[in-house]
Every structure is written in structure tokens, then in C-alpha cells.
Design an enzyme around this catalytic site. Structure first.
Site, PDB file in Angstrom:
ATOM      1  N   CYS A 167       1.963  -3.167   6.617  1.00  0.00           N
ATOM      2  CA  CYS A 167       2.550  -4.330   5.959  1.00  0.00           C
ATOM      3  C   CYS A 167       3.744  -3.881   5.127  1.00  0.00           C
ATOM      4  CB  CYS A 167       1.491  -5.017   5.111  1.00  0.00           C
ATOM      5  SG  CYS A 167       0.092  -5.655   6.072  1.00  0.00           S
ATOM      6  N   HIS A 213       0.827  -1.208   0.000  1.00  0.00           N
ATOM      7  CA  HIS A 213       0.000   0.000   0.000  1.00  0.00           C
ATOM      8  C   HIS A 213       0.860   1.257   0.000  1.00  0.00           C
ATOM      9  CE1 HIS A 213       0.768   0.890   4.298  1.00  0.00           C
ATOM     10  NE2 HIS A 213       0.763  -0.429   4.442  1.00  0.00           N
TER      11      HIS A 213
END
Length: 226
Positions: A195, A179
Site C-alpha cells: 500500500c 507500513h
């Protein structure tokens, strides 16, 4: 976009002068002038403001990012086929494997969740300006997130940034994401949450290059194997 189209675009980028870190004069010039380095206009353009996005993205202050993490084509030896994504967790890089021993490399930041999983999976789908829904266990640890139990609206402050790529093993959502982030100064670092994060300009570029069902390999050590 087909995988062939994406790789043709990568080849064009290579011909435009992107090379390995060691031989790239743009990177060398940027590094040689640190800490008061002058950023090459090539990279200033790459990470310029994106006013036409749904939520206009400001330019990255590249003085706060190590030049090694600027997007570039590099030599990359791997047995993975072209079009595969490889996340090198220890070294904070994400590679989009190309043909002829090359890859398009992006700098990433790795959150705590990013160290929890490694293996082979696929990018099931992508979202532009996604909603973010914190897991219940995260809300339990951080009660201030309670207002977002049903999701946070997209925007510059949303933790998933401008794009999110959703990692599945078969039909199972791993809960891990690639992301974007506005916190570009965290690229190349291990950060407290999330993440695999890229600068918003980079995750927009990546999302445009890879189709759904792109294979992804996440490496958790320096051996080069899962």
C-alpha cells in the site's frame, strides 16, 4: 500521545533547522554532490541503525534514496486541519499537517494496492512489528505465499515492516495500510505490491506522532482534492 504533544514535537523539529526542500541547505548539499554525494551527518543520524528495536534495524544506505524523500518539515498549503495525514499518491509523499502552513513530509513508495483507493478515512489503530496475512486472492496469484495463509511472523522480512497504521472508513477495514519496509531503495517509486510504504525509521517516527483516530486523506491526482 496527544495530537497537541505530537505537534509540539513537530514544532521543535522545525526549530532544529528543518526547512522546505528548495531552501534546505542540507538537501541542496546532498543533491549537489550526486551521484558520489556525501550525506550530511544530520540525515545519517536520522536514518541510523536502531539496535534497540525488537528486531534490530540496520542503517539506511542513503546513497540509494533521493534526498527529496528524506524526512523534513516543508511549507504546505492545505485546508486540512493540523494533525491530519495526507498521502499524495502521484508525488510519493505523505504529509503530517502542522499549524502555520507547514507539514512534516515523508517520502513513500506506492504499491499497486495504493493506487486502488482514495478518499477520507482514519487511522483506527497502530501495531508495532505486526503479523502480515496475505489475502486469499494474493495467495491464488502467488502460490508460494501459501505458508503464510494464517500470517507471517513479525521481523525484518515481514512486508509490513516495523510499524503498521491501519486505515478504516468508519468501522470498516479498508485493507489498506501505511507500513514500514526494508526496501528503502523503493521509496519514491511505484512498486509491485503493498500500500503506502515508508523507510522503517520513518514509519517508527510517524507512528509515535499520530494517535488512533487520526484523520487521513489519500489523494489520487495532482488537484489537491479527493
Amino acid at each position: 500521545m496527544s495530537r497537541r504533544t505530537a505537534l509540539v514535537g513537530l514544532g521543535a523539529m522545525a526549530l532544529a533547522g528543518c526547512q522546505s526542500t528548495g531552501n534546505n541547505p542540507r538537501i541542496q548539499a546532498a543533491s549537489a554532490t550526486a551521484p558520489a554525494r556525501v550525506i550530511d551527518p544530520y540525515y545519517l543520524q536520522m536514518y541510523a541503525a536502531m539496535p534497540n528495536e525488537k528486531f534490530p534495524i540496520p542503517a539506511v544506505d542513503l546513497r540509494r534514496v533521493d534526498p527529496i524523500y528524506f524526512r523534513q518539515v516543508v511549507p504546505y498549503r492545505t485546508q486540512e486541519r493540523a494533525g491530519t495525514l495526507v498521502v499524495d499518491t502521484p508525488n510519493r509523499f505523505l504529509y503530517l499537517v502542522m499549524e502555520n502552513g507547514q507539514a512534516l513530509r515523508y517520502g513513500v513508495g506506492i504499491g499497486r494496492a495504493g493506487f486502488d483507493w482514495g478518499g477520507r478515512a482514519r487511522i483506527a489503530y497502530k501495531r508495532a512489528w505486526p503479523r502480515w496475512t496475505p489475502p486469499a486472492e494474493m495467495i491464488a496469484r502467488q502460490p508460494e505465499l501459501e505458508p503464510y495463509r494464517n500470517g507471517m511472523e513479525p521481523g525484518l522480512q515481514n512486508p509490513l515492516g516495523a510499524r503498521a497504521l491501519y486505515i478504516f472508513e468508519g468501522n470498516r477495514d479498508t485493507i489498506y495500510r501505511i507500513h514500514g519496509t526494508m526496501e528503502y531503495w523503493t521509496i519514491g517509486k511505484a512498486v509491485s505490491s503493498g500500500c503506502v510504504r515508508l523507510m522503517n525509521q520513518d514509519v517508527i517516527d510517524l507512528a509515535a506522532r499520530v494517535p488512533n483516530d487520526t484523520p487521513i486523506v489519500v489523494l489520487q491526482d495532482n488537484s489537491g482534492v479527493v
